[in-house]
Design a protein around this motif. Sequence first.
Motif, PDB file in Angstrom:
ATOM      1  N   GLU A 217      44.058  -4.842 -11.516  1.00 41.75           N
ATOM      2  CA  GLU A 217      42.641  -4.533 -11.539  1.00 41.75           C
ATOM      3  C   GLU A 217      42.991  -2.940 -10.438  1.00 41.75           C
ATOM      4  OE1 GLU A 217      39.598  -4.617 -12.759  1.00 41.75           O
ATOM      5  OE2 GLU A 217      40.749  -5.046 -14.445  1.00 41.75           O
ATOM      6  N   VAL A 218      43.598  -3.609  -8.802  1.00 39.23           N
ATOM      7  CA  VAL A 218      44.363  -2.861  -8.502  1.00 39.23           C
ATOM      8  C   VAL A 218      44.639  -1.474  -8.566  1.00 39.23           C
ATOM      9  CG1 VAL A 218      44.888  -2.438  -6.260  1.00 39.23           C
ATOM     10  CG2 VAL A 218      43.780  -4.379  -6.283  1.00 39.23           C
ATOM     11  N   ASN A 219      45.312  -1.768  -9.223  1.00 41.41           N
ATOM     12  CA  ASN A 219      45.790  -0.714  -9.844  1.00 41.41           C
ATOM     13  C   ASN A 219      45.201   0.313 -10.810  1.00 41.41           C
ATOM     14  OD1 ASN A 219      47.957  -0.358  -8.591  1.00 41.41           O
ATOM     15  ND2 ASN A 219      49.371  -1.431 -10.715  1.00 41.41           N
ATOM     16  N   HIS A 220      44.413  -0.191 -11.409  1.00 37.24           N
ATOM     17  CA  HIS A 220      43.210   0.464 -12.708  1.00 37.24           C
ATOM     18  C   HIS A 220      42.194   1.115 -11.922  1.00 37.24           C
ATOM     19  CE1 HIS A 220      40.368   1.004 -15.795  1.00 37.24           C
ATOM     20  NE2 HIS A 220      39.656   0.185 -14.946  1.00 37.24           N
ATOM     21  N   ILE A 221      41.489   0.170 -11.028  1.00 42.33           N
ATOM     22  CA  ILE A 221      40.259   1.197  -9.777  1.00 42.33           C
ATOM     23  C   ILE A 221      41.595   1.577  -8.919  1.00 42.33           C
ATOM     24  CG2 ILE A 221      39.503   0.785  -7.798  1.00 42.33           C
ATOM     25  CD1 ILE A 221      38.878  -2.248  -8.414  1.00 42.33           C
ATOM     26  N   VAL A 222      42.659   2.524  -8.306  1.00 41.59           N
ATOM     27  CA  VAL A 222      43.352   3.338  -7.811  1.00 41.59           C
ATOM     28  C   VAL A 222      44.012   4.324  -8.807  1.00 41.59           C
ATOM     29  CG1 VAL A 222      45.523   4.509  -7.107  1.00 41.59           C
ATOM     30  CG2 VAL A 222      44.424   1.870  -5.755  1.00 41.59           C
ATOM     31  N   SER A 223      43.914   4.501  -9.801  1.00 41.34           N
ATOM     32  CA  SER A 223      44.110   5.670 -10.950  1.00 41.34           C
ATOM     33  C   SER A 223      43.005   5.935 -10.958  1.00 41.34           C
ATOM     34  CB  SER A 223      45.046   5.050 -12.075  1.00 41.34           C
ATOM     35  OG  SER A 223      44.284   4.127 -12.576  1.00 41.34           O
ATOM     36  N   HIS A 224      41.581   5.228 -11.180  1.00 41.15           N
ATOM     37  CA  HIS A 224      40.485   5.757 -12.016  1.00 41.15           C
ATOM     38  C   HIS A 224      39.985   6.645 -10.723  1.00 41.15           C
ATOM     39  CE1 HIS A 224      39.802   5.183 -16.176  1.00 41.15           C
ATOM     40  NE2 HIS A 224      40.458   3.836 -15.705  1.00 41.15           N
ATOM     41  N   SER A 225      39.792   5.844  -9.484  1.00 38.94           N
ATOM     42  CA  SER A 225      39.347   6.708  -8.494  1.00 38.94           C
ATOM     43  C   SER A 225      40.112   8.104  -7.963  1.00 38.94           C
ATOM     44  CB  SER A 225      39.050   5.428  -6.812  1.00 38.94           C
ATOM     45  OG  SER A 225      40.339   5.324  -6.849  1.00 38.94           O
ATOM     46  N   LEU A 226      41.705   7.900  -7.530  1.00 40.98           N
ATOM     47  CA  LEU A 226      42.632   9.239  -7.466  1.00 40.98           C
ATOM     48  C   LEU A 226      41.812  10.340  -8.687  1.00 40.98           C
ATOM     49  CD1 LEU A 226      44.139   9.968  -5.885  1.00 40.98           C
ATOM     50  CD2 LEU A 226      45.976   9.555  -7.626  1.00 40.98           C
TER      51      LEU A 226
END
Length: 159
Positions: free
Chosen positions: A66-75
């Motif tokens: 979930e953290v990787n998903h959030i980071v990639s989308h927010s980036l």
Amino acid sequence: MNITLDQQSTTDGALKISLQETDYAPKVEQKVREYSRKANIKGFRQGKVPSGVIKKMFGKSILVEEVNHIVSHSLSDYIREKKLRILGDPMPNEEKARTIDWDTQKDFEFEFQVGMVDDFKIELSNKVKVPSHPIDVTDKNIDTTIEDIQKRYGQMSYP
């Protein structure tokens, strides 16, 4: 969540993303509940696995996902929103990524190196001469090109 751009030069920069627990905790809890409804674990009826068991077995992997998903989308959203002109994809800073302790850490910070496109101008004037090379096309050239295309993109048939 806080995203900042630290532009070291006109062509180099660093994007820093800071995540607090409030940014990712609801999505992690939702994923844990979803896993508990779908999990088929010995000793429990299907769909009746307690959330605590799921957290103990899969909590760390769910958190990382979930953290990787959030980071990639927010980036990608930040790059699109700020209309940053970058070359290629952002490269994660692996040294900082290795220092993350997924078991105890609650707030995370990620850093990505980006290559920026520098503004440049091309002035074309009438003084610049560009040579023109005329191409003679014969019927033989056309026939060989058609044959080549037919061989490349032809279809196999078994009569």
